[in-house]
Scaffold this motif. Sequence first.
Motif, PDB file in Angstrom:
ATOM      1  N   GLU A   5      78.256 -13.491 -29.049  1.00 39.14           N
ATOM      2  CA  GLU A   5      78.450 -14.509 -30.082  1.00 39.14           C
ATOM      3  C   GLU A   5      79.168 -13.842 -31.244  1.00 39.14           C
ATOM      4  O   GLU A   5      78.968 -12.656 -31.499  1.00 39.14           O
ATOM      5  N   TYR A   6      79.998 -14.589 -31.941  1.00 42.91           N
ATOM      6  CA  TYR A   6      80.712 -13.998 -33.064  1.00 42.91           C
ATOM      7  C   TYR A   6      81.062 -15.057 -34.093  1.00 42.91           C
ATOM      8  O   TYR A   6      81.081 -16.251 -33.817  1.00 42.91           O
ATOM      9  N   GLY A   7      81.302 -14.577 -35.287  1.00 42.39           N
ATOM     10  CA  GLY A   7      81.731 -15.404 -36.398  1.00 42.39           C
ATOM     11  C   GLY A   7      82.781 -14.646 -37.179  1.00 42.39           C
ATOM     12  O   GLY A   7      83.201 -13.559 -36.777  1.00 42.39           O
ATOM     13  N   GLU A   9      82.594 -12.817 -39.753  1.00 44.72           N
ATOM     14  CA  GLU A   9      82.216 -11.484 -40.245  1.00 44.72           C
ATOM     15  C   GLU A   9      81.038 -10.879 -39.507  1.00 44.72           C
ATOM     16  O   GLU A   9      80.369  -9.996 -40.027  1.00 44.72           O
ATOM     17  N   TRP A  10      80.766 -11.331 -38.281  1.00 39.52           N
ATOM     18  CA  TRP A  10      79.652 -10.772 -37.536  1.00 39.52           C
ATOM     19  C   TRP A  10      79.914 -10.851 -36.034  1.00 39.52           C
ATOM     20  O   TRP A  10      80.733 -11.630 -35.573  1.00 39.52           O
ATOM     21  N   LEU A  11      79.195 -10.015 -35.305  1.00 39.05           N
ATOM     22  CA  LEU A  11      79.267  -9.968 -33.852  1.00 39.05           C
ATOM     23  C   LEU A  11      77.866  -9.706 -33.330  1.00 39.05           C
ATOM     24  O   LEU A  11      77.148  -8.848 -33.847  1.00 39.05           O
ATOM     25  N   ARG A  12      77.453 -10.449 -32.318  1.00 43.10           N
ATOM     26  CA  ARG A  12      76.157 -10.231 -31.678  1.00 43.10           C
ATOM     27  C   ARG A  12      76.393 -10.086 -30.187  1.00 43.10           C
ATOM     28  O   ARG A  12      77.037 -10.930 -29.564  1.00 43.10           O
ATOM     29  N   LEU A  40      75.802   2.225 -34.538  1.00 47.71           N
ATOM     30  CA  LEU A  40      75.718   0.877 -35.108  1.00 47.71           C
ATOM     31  C   LEU A  40      75.342   0.921 -36.582  1.00 47.71           C
ATOM     32  O   LEU A  40      75.832   0.129 -37.377  1.00 47.71           O
ATOM     33  N   HIS A  43      78.036   1.064 -39.193  1.00 46.32           N
ATOM     34  CA  HIS A  43      78.718  -0.204 -39.464  1.00 46.32           C
ATOM     35  C   HIS A  43      77.744  -1.303 -39.902  1.00 46.32           C
ATOM     36  O   HIS A  43      78.038  -2.483 -39.753  1.00 46.32           O
ATOM     37  N   ARG A  44      76.592  -0.882 -40.413  1.00 45.51           N
ATOM     38  CA  ARG A  44      75.542  -1.798 -40.875  1.00 45.51           C
ATOM     39  C   ARG A  44      75.007  -2.692 -39.759  1.00 45.51           C
ATOM     40  O   ARG A  44      74.544  -3.796 -39.998  1.00 45.51           O
ATOM     41  N   GLY A  45      75.085  -2.221 -38.516  1.00 46.14           N
ATOM     42  CA  GLY A  45      74.557  -2.956 -37.389  1.00 46.14           C
ATOM     43  C   GLY A  45      73.158  -2.498 -37.053  1.00 46.14           C
ATOM     44  O   GLY A  45      72.622  -1.548 -37.647  1.00 46.14           O
ATOM     45  N   THR A  46      72.543  -3.171 -36.130  1.00 48.64           N
ATOM     46  CA  THR A  46      71.192  -2.820 -35.691  1.00 48.64           C
ATOM     47  C   THR A  46      71.132  -2.821 -34.168  1.00 48.64           C
ATOM     48  O   THR A  46      71.950  -3.437 -33.491  1.00 48.64           O
TER      49      THR A  46
END
Length: 52
Positions: A5-7, A9-12, A40, A43-46
């Motif tokens: 899923e993506y938007g 400014e984000w990616l999941r 991760l 890049h401020r990911g989790t």
Amino acid sequence: MVVVEYGPEWLRVEVADTGGAPDPAAAGNGRGLIGLRERLGVHRGTLRAGRR
């Protein structure tokens, strides 16, 4: 199963499998999930990993 899923400014990315017997040829150094979590974090990911 892989879900992406993506938007703007984000990616999941979600990856799940049914488990099974590990392949002895696929043995690593044991830092796979730790390394992913560290990359991760840059890049401020989790990363969440565990049993379903």
